[in-house]
Scaffold this motif. Structure first.
Motif, PDB file in Angstrom:
ATOM      1  N   THR A 138      78.078  27.619 -36.003  1.00  0.00           N
ATOM      2  CA  THR A 138      77.539  26.790 -37.079  1.00  0.00           C
ATOM      3  C   THR A 138      77.331  27.701 -38.281  1.00  0.00           C
ATOM      4  OG1 THR A 138      75.274  27.131 -36.259  1.00  0.00           O
ATOM      5  CG2 THR A 138      76.425  25.133 -35.539  1.00  0.00           C
ATOM      6  N   GLN A 139      77.153  27.099 -39.445  1.00  0.00           N
ATOM      7  CA  GLN A 139      77.037  27.913 -40.656  1.00  0.00           C
ATOM      8  C   GLN A 139      76.037  27.292 -41.618  1.00  0.00           C
ATOM      9  OE1 GLN A 139      80.763  28.862 -42.517  1.00  0.00           O
ATOM     10  NE2 GLN A 139      79.871  30.388 -43.875  1.00  0.00           N
ATOM     11  N   LYS A 140      75.295  28.173 -42.300  1.00  0.00           N
ATOM     12  CA  LYS A 140      74.341  27.739 -43.323  1.00  0.00           C
ATOM     13  C   LYS A 140      74.213  28.869 -44.333  1.00  0.00           C
ATOM     14  CE  LYS A 140      70.177  27.199 -41.796  1.00  0.00           C
ATOM     15  NZ  LYS A 140      69.034  26.584 -41.097  1.00  0.00           N
ATOM     16  N   GLU A 141      74.483  28.552 -45.593  1.00  0.00           N
ATOM     17  CA  GLU A 141      74.432  29.543 -46.670  1.00  0.00           C
ATOM     18  C   GLU A 141      75.300  30.743 -46.302  1.00  0.00           C
ATOM     19  OE1 GLU A 141      70.219  30.017 -46.988  1.00  0.00           O
ATOM     20  OE2 GLU A 141      69.974  28.193 -48.177  1.00  0.00           O
ATOM     21  N   ASN A 142      74.738  31.945 -46.264  1.00  0.00           N
ATOM     22  CA  ASN A 142      75.557  33.125 -45.980  1.00  0.00           C
ATOM     23  C   ASN A 142      75.420  33.595 -44.534  1.00  0.00           C
ATOM     24  OD1 ASN A 142      72.887  34.074 -46.290  1.00  0.00           O
ATOM     25  ND2 ASN A 142      73.645  36.157 -46.754  1.00  0.00           N
ATOM     26  N   LYS A 143      75.097  32.665 -43.632  1.00  0.00           N
ATOM     27  CA  LYS A 143      74.931  33.022 -42.227  1.00  0.00           C
ATOM     28  C   LYS A 143      75.854  32.178 -41.331  1.00  0.00           C
ATOM     29  CE  LYS A 143      70.200  34.797 -42.269  1.00  0.00           C
ATOM     30  NZ  LYS A 143      70.133  35.001 -43.712  1.00  0.00           N
ATOM     31  N   ILE A 144      76.497  32.850 -40.406  1.00  0.00           N
ATOM     32  CA  ILE A 144      77.256  32.180 -39.344  1.00  0.00           C
ATOM     33  C   ILE A 144      76.493  32.400 -38.043  1.00  0.00           C
ATOM     34  CG2 ILE A 144      79.397  32.146 -37.999  1.00  0.00           C
ATOM     35  CD1 ILE A 144      80.857  33.158 -40.479  1.00  0.00           C
ATOM     36  N   TYR A 145      76.207  31.306 -37.350  1.00  0.00           N
ATOM     37  CA  TYR A 145      75.517  31.376 -36.068  1.00  0.00           C
ATOM     38  C   TYR A 145      76.556  31.251 -34.955  1.00  0.00           C
ATOM     39  CZ  TYR A 145      71.442  30.413 -38.995  1.00  0.00           C
ATOM     40  OH  TYR A 145      70.477  30.462 -39.964  1.00  0.00           O
ATOM     41  N   VAL A 146      76.682  32.295 -34.164  1.00  0.00           N
ATOM     42  CA  VAL A 146      77.628  32.302 -33.046  1.00  0.00           C
ATOM     43  C   VAL A 146      76.868  31.889 -31.789  1.00  0.00           C
ATOM     44  CG1 VAL A 146      79.268  33.671 -31.716  1.00  0.00           C
ATOM     45  CG2 VAL A 146      78.938  34.140 -34.160  1.00  0.00           C
ATOM     46  N   HIS A 147      77.176  30.708 -31.277  1.00  0.00           N
ATOM     47  CA  HIS A 147      76.494  30.168 -30.097  1.00  0.00           C
ATOM     48  C   HIS A 147      77.322  30.490 -28.860  1.00  0.00           C
ATOM     49  CE1 HIS A 147      73.685  27.600 -32.485  1.00  0.00           C
ATOM     50  NE2 HIS A 147      74.681  27.637 -33.354  1.00  0.00           N
ATOM     51  N   VAL A 148      76.854  31.437 -28.063  1.00  0.00           N
ATOM     52  CA  VAL A 148      77.575  31.862 -26.858  1.00  0.00           C
ATOM     53  C   VAL A 148      77.041  31.049 -25.678  1.00  0.00           C
ATOM     54  CG1 VAL A 148      78.236  33.814 -25.406  1.00  0.00           C
ATOM     55  CG2 VAL A 148      77.796  34.159 -27.859  1.00  0.00           C
ATOM     56  N   LEU A 149      77.807  30.053 -25.269  1.00  0.00           N
ATOM     57  CA  LEU A 149      77.367  29.121 -24.239  1.00  0.00           C
ATOM     58  C   LEU A 149      77.944  29.430 -22.863  1.00  0.00           C
ATOM     59  CD1 LEU A 149      77.801  25.831 -26.311  1.00  0.00           C
ATOM     60  CD2 LEU A 149      75.636  26.936 -25.728  1.00  0.00           C
ATOM     61  N   ASN A 150      79.143  29.997 -22.833  1.00  0.00           N
ATOM     62  CA  ASN A 150      79.820  30.183 -21.561  1.00  0.00           C
ATOM     63  C   ASN A 150      80.692  31.434 -21.644  1.00  0.00           C
ATOM     64  OD1 ASN A 150      80.830  29.649 -18.967  1.00  0.00           O
ATOM     65  ND2 ASN A 150      82.507  28.404 -19.764  1.00  0.00           N
ATOM     66  N   TRP A 151      80.055  32.595 -21.518  1.00  0.00           N
ATOM     67  CA  TRP A 151      80.773  33.853 -21.657  1.00  0.00           C
ATOM     68  C   TRP A 151      80.001  34.945 -20.917  1.00  0.00           C
ATOM     69  CZ3 TRP A 151      85.572  34.641 -23.195  1.00  0.00           C
ATOM     70  CH2 TRP A 151      86.004  35.935 -23.454  1.00  0.00           C
ATOM     71  N   SER A 152      80.654  35.601 -19.971  1.00  0.00           N
ATOM     72  CA  SER A 152      79.965  36.601 -19.154  1.00  0.00           C
ATOM     73  C   SER A 152      80.374  38.032 -19.483  1.00  0.00           C
ATOM     74  CB  SER A 152      80.228  36.336 -17.668  1.00  0.00           C
ATOM     75  OG  SER A 152      81.632  36.328 -17.394  1.00  0.00           O
ATOM     76  N   ALA A 153      81.475  38.217 -20.217  1.00  0.00           N
ATOM     77  CA  ALA A 153      81.935  39.569 -20.544  1.00  0.00           C
ATOM     78  C   ALA A 153      81.034  40.191 -21.614  1.00  0.00           C
ATOM     79  CB  ALA A 153      83.380  39.519 -21.035  1.00  0.00           C
ATOM     80  N   PRO A 154      80.992  41.514 -21.675  1.00  0.00           N
ATOM     81  CA  PRO A 154      80.099  42.185 -22.651  1.00  0.00           C
ATOM     82  C   PRO A 154      80.601  42.117 -24.083  1.00  0.00           C
ATOM     83  CG  PRO A 154      81.328  43.799 -21.382  1.00  0.00           C
ATOM     84  CD  PRO A 154      81.610  42.471 -20.740  1.00  0.00           C
ATOM     85  N   LEU A 155      81.908  41.896 -24.278  1.00  0.00           N
ATOM     86  CA  LEU A 155      82.468  41.819 -25.618  1.00  0.00           C
ATOM     87  C   LEU A 155      83.067  40.435 -25.846  1.00  0.00           C
ATOM     88  CD1 LEU A 155      84.310  45.274 -25.876  1.00  0.00           C
ATOM     89  CD2 LEU A 155      82.009  44.684 -26.693  1.00  0.00           C
ATOM     90  N   LEU A 156      82.875  39.922 -27.056  1.00  0.00           N
ATOM     91  CA  LEU A 156      83.433  38.627 -27.441  1.00  0.00           C
ATOM     92  C   LEU A 156      84.283  38.833 -28.683  1.00  0.00           C
ATOM     93  CD1 LEU A 156      83.625  35.512 -27.209  1.00  0.00           C
ATOM     94  CD2 LEU A 156      81.561  35.384 -28.617  1.00  0.00           C
ATOM     95  N   SER A 157      85.556  38.486 -28.583  1.00  0.00           N
ATOM     96  CA  SER A 157      86.477  38.649 -29.698  1.00  0.00           C
ATOM     97  C   SER A 157      86.631  37.334 -30.439  1.00  0.00           C
ATOM     98  CB  SER A 157      87.836  39.121 -29.173  1.00  0.00           C
ATOM     99  OG  SER A 157      88.765  39.253 -30.233  1.00  0.00           O
ATOM    100  N   LEU A 158      86.370  37.360 -31.735  1.00  0.00           N
ATOM    101  CA  LEU A 158      86.475  36.191 -32.589  1.00  0.00           C
ATOM    102  C   LEU A 158      87.641  36.362 -33.554  1.00  0.00           C
ATOM    103  CD1 LEU A 158      82.698  35.733 -33.500  1.00  0.00           C
ATOM    104  CD2 LEU A 158      83.971  34.594 -31.660  1.00  0.00           C
TER     105      LEU A 158
END
Length: 445
Positions: A375-395
Motif C-alpha cells: 500500500t502507499q501513502k505520500e512518500n511511504k510504501i508499506y510492504v505487507h509480508v503475509l506469506n513468506w518464510s525466507a529471510p530475503l524478499l526480492s521486489l
C-alpha cells in the motif's frame, strides 16, 4: 446478494439465464451526462481513505434463522411470508452499541439493509405499509435511530436497497429468481420503479440526515430490463449530491455510478462465479464479504473467520486498492452475537497498531502476490509480508529511490539494497501470532 448456498456453477447458470432478454430497451446509458459534483468527488476520496466498513444484513427473515434468501429458498407464499413480521420484535436493538462496535473494530462506515429482496422496508416508509413500523410489534424505525447514532459518533452511513422485489406485484415481468408465490401474473413495471422504488429512495435521502450513499443490489435478476437508471441516479444525486451510488450488478460500471463493488471477491477476481473481471481505474473500489458464511442471521452457520483471516482480507483488499465491507447478521431480537463481537474487537486492536498502513492509503506500486501486497501513502510504501518464510524478499524495481526502511511495529531498521533490478529486503523474523509483517519504505522526495 445472490444466494451463497447455491454452487458457483448454479449461480453462474442462474445469471446466464437472466441475461436472456427479459425486457426490451436495456438502459445502458444510465445518467450519461452525469458530472460528479465537487462534494461527490470529495466523498469518493474520503470513501477510499476509510478502507473498512461494516455490512449489516438484518430483516424479518432473521426470525427464521436461515439467511436472507429464506423466502425464496423455502418457496414460501406471499400469504405465508406476510405472517413473519408479527414475530419480529427487536426489543434489544441498541443503535449506540451497534455503532460503538463498528468503531471498536476500526470501521469507518456502516452499510445496512434498508430493504432486501423480500421488499420489506426496515424503515418508516409511507409508500407502502410493508414496513417495520406498520407491520411489526416493534412499531419503531431502527434506521432512524442508527442514522442519528452514526451522526453522533462520526460513522458514515450507507443504505443497502434491493431493486429486486419478491413481494411487490408490480415487479413484473418476473426475473430469474421468480417462483410461484401467489403474486398475480401482471403488474406495472414503470410504477414499481418510478413511484414505489424512487419514492422509498426519496424517503431514505430526505428523512435520515446526510446519507453517504445508496448500495444497490438485485439488478442481476433482470439485467436486460430498463431499470430507469438515468431517472433514479439523477434523483439520488439531486437530493444528496455527495451521496455515492454503489451498484452490486456485477457489470462494468455505468455512467452515474460512483463506486465499483465486488461481491465475495477482490477486484478483478471471480472466484464467486458472477463478478466482472473489469476493474475501473477511475472509481473507488470495494470488496464485500461475510464474517461467517452467511449474510443474514443463520442459526446453523458456525463458520466464523478468525481475526487473523479477517486482518489478511483487509490487507489484501487495501493492497488491491479496495475497501473491505465486512458483513454481520444480527439476531432477530437486535443483538449482535458474541461470535461477531470478539473477532471484530481483535481486528480493531490490530488496526490500532497497523492502521497507518491501511487508512488513507492506495494500492502500492508492486503487484499483489501470494507473498503479500503493498500500500502507499505520500512518500511511504508499506510492504505487507503475509506469506513468506525466507529471510530475503526480492521486489521488482521501484521508480523512486528508497531512502530508508523500517518495521512498522517497532520502528527497528530493516536492511535493504536497491538497484536497477529491484529492491531486496531483509525481512524481520515473524513474531508469534503475527499476521502481517509490515516494512515501511521511505521514498526520497
Amino acid at each position: 446478494m445472490p444466494n451463497i448456498r447455491q454452487s458457483n456453477l448454479a449461480r453462474s447458470a442462474l445469471l446466464a439465464l437472466a441475461t436472456c432478454s427479459i425486457l426490451a430497451g436495456h438502459d445502458v446509458s444510465a445518467q450519461s451526462d452525469y458530472q460528479p459534483s465537487p462534494a461527490n468527488l470529495q466523498a469518493r476520496r474520503e470513501f477510499q481513505d476509510m478502507k473498512f466498513g461494516m455490512f449489516i444484513h438484518w430483516g424479518v427473515y432473521s426470525v427464521l434463522g436461515d439467511g436472507e434468501w429464506v423466502f425464496h429458498d423455502r418457496k414460501l407464499t406471499i400469504d405465508g411470508y406476510n405472517r413473519l413480521p408479527a414475530f419480529f420484535d427487536p426489543e434489544k436493538f441498541d443503535a449506540l452499541a451497534w455503532v460503538a462496535l463498528a468503531k471498536a473494530a476500526g470501521m469507518k462506515y456502516i452499510t445496512i439493509t434498508s430493504r432486501h429482496h423480500d421488499g420489506f422496508a426496515m424503515f418508516d416508509s409511507k409508500v407502502s405499509d410493508w414496513n417495520i413500523v406498520q407491520r411489526t410489534p416493534y412499531k419503531r424505525d431502527p434506521l432512524k435511530m442508527l442514522a442519528d447514532e452514526c451522526h453522533r459518533q462520526g460513522i458514515r452511513l450507507f443504505f443497502y436497497y434491493s431493486q429486486l422485489d419478491w413481494h411487490n406485484p408490480d415487479y413484473y415481468p418476473r426475473g430469474a429468481t421468480s417462483w410461484n408465490n401467489g403474486r398475480p401474473d401482471h403488474g406495472d413495471w414503470n410504477a414499481y420503479l418510478d413511484t414505489y422504488m424512487d419514492g422509498q429512495l426519496r424517503e431514505l435521502l430526505t428523512n435520515y440526515g446526510p446519507v453517504s450513499g445508496i448500495w444497490f443490489d438485485g439488478m442481476w435478476d433482470k439485467p436486460d430490463a430498463d431499470w430507469h437508471l438515468r431517472k433514479t441516479y439523477a434523483l439520488i444525486h439531486q437530493l444528496q449530491p455527495a451521496a455515492l451510488i454503489i451498484p452490486n450488478h456485477h457489470q462494468t460500471p455505468k455512467p452515474g455510478e460512483d463506486v465499483q463493488t465486488f461481491e465475495r471477491d477482490l477486484p478483478g477476481q471471480n472466484t464467486a462465479g458472477f463478478n466482472t473481471n473489469y476493474v475501473s481505474s477511475q472509481l473507488p473500489l470495494e470488496s464485500s464479504d461475510t464474517l461467517n458464511g452467511s449474510w443474514g442471521f443463520n442459526i446453523g452457520d458456525v463458520s466464523y473467520k478468525s481475526p487473523a483471516d479477517l486482518e489478511r482480507r483487509l490487507v489484501r483488499a487495501a493492497g488491491n486498492n479496495s475497501n473491505l465491507l465486512l458483513n454481520i447478521g444480527p439476531m432477530p431480537n437486535g443483538v449482535i452475537q458474541e461470535d461477531f463481537v470478539t473477532p471484530l474487537h481483535a481486528v480493531g486492536e490490530w488496526l490500532s497498531k497497523y492502521g497507518d498502513s491501511i487508512y488513507g492509503t492506495r494500492g502500492g506500486p508492486i503487484a499483489p502476490g501470494d507473498w503479500g501486497v503493498t500500500t502507499q501513502k505520500e512518500n511511504k510504501i508499506y510492504v505487507h509480508v503475509l506469506n513468506w518464510s525466507a529471510p530475503l524478499l526480492s521486489l521488482p524495481p521501484i521508480a523512486t529511490k528508497v531512502s530508508g526502511a523500517h518495521s512498522l511495529l517497532d520502528s527497528s531498521k530493516v536492511e535493504f539494497t536497491q538497484n536497477a533490478d529491484g529492491v531486496i529486503l531483509k525481512v524481520p523474523p515473524s513474531k508469534a501470532d503475527e499476521t502481517d509483517r509490515v516494512i515501511v519504505l521511505t521514498l526520497s522526495k
